[in-house]
Design a protein around this motif. Sequence first.
Motif, PDB file in Angstrom:
ATOM      1  N   ALA A 169     -11.958   7.071  10.920  1.00 58.13           N
ATOM      2  CA  ALA A 169     -11.950   5.611  11.037  1.00 58.13           C
ATOM      3  C   ALA A 169     -12.708   5.170  12.281  1.00 58.13           C
ATOM      4  CB  ALA A 169     -10.510   5.086  11.075  1.00 58.13           C
ATOM      5  N   TRP A 225     -14.465  11.737   3.305  1.00 60.48           N
ATOM      6  CA  TRP A 225     -13.024  11.687   3.546  1.00 60.48           C
ATOM      7  C   TRP A 225     -12.309  12.728   2.688  1.00 60.48           C
ATOM      8  CZ3 TRP A 225      -9.635   8.416   6.427  1.00 60.48           C
ATOM      9  CH2 TRP A 225     -10.295   7.523   7.276  1.00 60.48           C
ATOM     10  N   MET A 240      -1.613   4.729   8.436  1.00 58.57           N
ATOM     11  CA  MET A 240      -0.995   5.773   7.607  1.00 58.57           C
ATOM     12  C   MET A 240      -0.212   6.772   8.444  1.00 58.57           C
ATOM     13  SD  MET A 240      -0.560   6.869   4.539  1.00 58.57           S
ATOM     14  CE  MET A 240      -0.045   8.346   3.687  1.00 58.57           C
ATOM     15  N   ARG A 250       0.833  -1.210   0.000  1.00 55.01           N
ATOM     16  CA  ARG A 250       0.000   0.000   0.000  1.00 55.01           C
ATOM     17  C   ARG A 250       0.868   1.261   0.000  1.00 55.01           C
ATOM     18  NH1 ARG A 250      -4.768  -1.297  -2.019  1.00 55.01           N
ATOM     19  NH2 ARG A 250      -6.000  -2.667  -0.709  1.00 55.01           N
ATOM     20  N   MET A 264      -7.995   6.221   1.726  1.00 55.57           N
ATOM     21  CA  MET A 264      -8.158   5.699   3.080  1.00 55.57           C
ATOM     22  C   MET A 264      -9.614   5.380   3.398  1.00 55.57           C
ATOM     23  SD  MET A 264      -5.399   7.703   5.501  1.00 55.57           S
ATOM     24  CE  MET A 264      -5.865   9.374   5.053  1.00 55.57           C
ATOM     25  N   ASN A 269     -10.237   1.871   2.810  1.00 56.29           N
ATOM     26  CA  ASN A 269      -9.225   0.956   3.330  1.00 56.29           C
ATOM     27  C   ASN A 269      -8.949   1.255   4.804  1.00 56.29           C
ATOM     28  OD1 ASN A 269      -6.721  -0.392   3.901  1.00 56.29           O
ATOM     29  ND2 ASN A 269      -6.440  -0.597   1.707  1.00 56.29           N
ATOM     30  N   ARG A 270      -9.609   0.515   5.685  1.00 51.06           N
ATOM     31  CA  ARG A 270      -9.454   0.767   7.125  1.00 51.06           C
ATOM     32  C   ARG A 270      -8.030   0.575   7.601  1.00 51.06           C
ATOM     33  NH1 ARG A 270     -13.387  -1.874  11.304  1.00 51.06           N
ATOM     34  NH2 ARG A 270     -11.817  -0.998  12.684  1.00 51.06           N
ATOM     35  N   ALA A 327      -7.849  11.355  10.035  1.00 51.11           N
ATOM     36  CA  ALA A 327      -8.002   9.972   9.567  1.00 51.11           C
ATOM     37  C   ALA A 327      -8.391   9.043  10.712  1.00 51.11           C
ATOM     38  CB  ALA A 327      -6.701   9.493   8.913  1.00 51.11           C
ATOM     39  N   LEU A 370      -5.250   1.051   5.956  1.00 49.21           N
ATOM     40  CA  LEU A 370      -4.463   2.210   5.553  1.00 49.21           C
ATOM     41  C   LEU A 370      -4.765   3.397   6.456  1.00 49.21           C
ATOM     42  CD1 LEU A 370      -2.433   3.280   3.498  1.00 49.21           C
ATOM     43  CD2 LEU A 370      -4.344   3.844   1.996  1.00 49.21           C
ATOM     44  N   ALA A 371      -6.040   3.593   6.769  1.00 46.97           N
ATOM     45  CA  ALA A 371      -6.430   4.706   7.656  1.00 46.97           C
ATOM     46  C   ALA A 371      -5.828   4.536   9.044  1.00 46.97           C
ATOM     47  CB  ALA A 371      -7.951   4.786   7.749  1.00 46.97           C
TER      48      ALA A 371
END
Length: 196
Positions: free
Chosen positions: A172, A182, A123, A81, A113, A116-117, A168, A119-120
């Motif tokens: 999330a 977002w 990150m 990612r 993000m 994509n949990r 973020a 990634l959130a």
Amino acid sequence: MHTQRAAQPAGDEETADWSDRRADARRNHERIVAAAFQVFAERGLEATIPEIAARAGVGKATVYRSYPAKTDLVDAVIRRRFGQIEERVRTALAEPDADEALARLVPDIFEAMAANRLLAEVMYEQPHTGRSRVGELLGTLLDAAKVHGRIRPDATIADLSVLAGGSARQLARMRITDPAAWRRYGELVVTAFRRS
């Protein structure tokens, strides 16, 4: 009349057997990684190895053979990612107007993000070499954007990490998944860096 089939050398049988096993292992590995991308995107760090194994259509033991611990699989997914994000940041750095590139890039990352949990969650939180590279590149882009005079001169990559990371994490936690929501917060983060 019975015809006897020529005996195949033992070495050929072994080679064919191992070749099949290797192909099988490769297919399983690809299915595991694809499943991990999906399950981690949906459930973030709450995802479990049994869930990933079920999605991949393999047993838990098959997953553990390639990834002895869940953190190993998380790391493999994060690495890919961050590699994708790094490419996107490098593309932004190649654009002639760094300010405009930054204004498009941050909302793009936020939108990614949203779907994509994992990634959130990682990150702006968990230390990772991929994240460090992305952070360095974002810092370079931020500094380049300052040259155009529309970004606050005192803005730093730490500021971006705090503002973007805080947003973020909260999005999330609130389980907001709408990409438009977002993206809006990504735009608000960029606005916070503008000169008044």
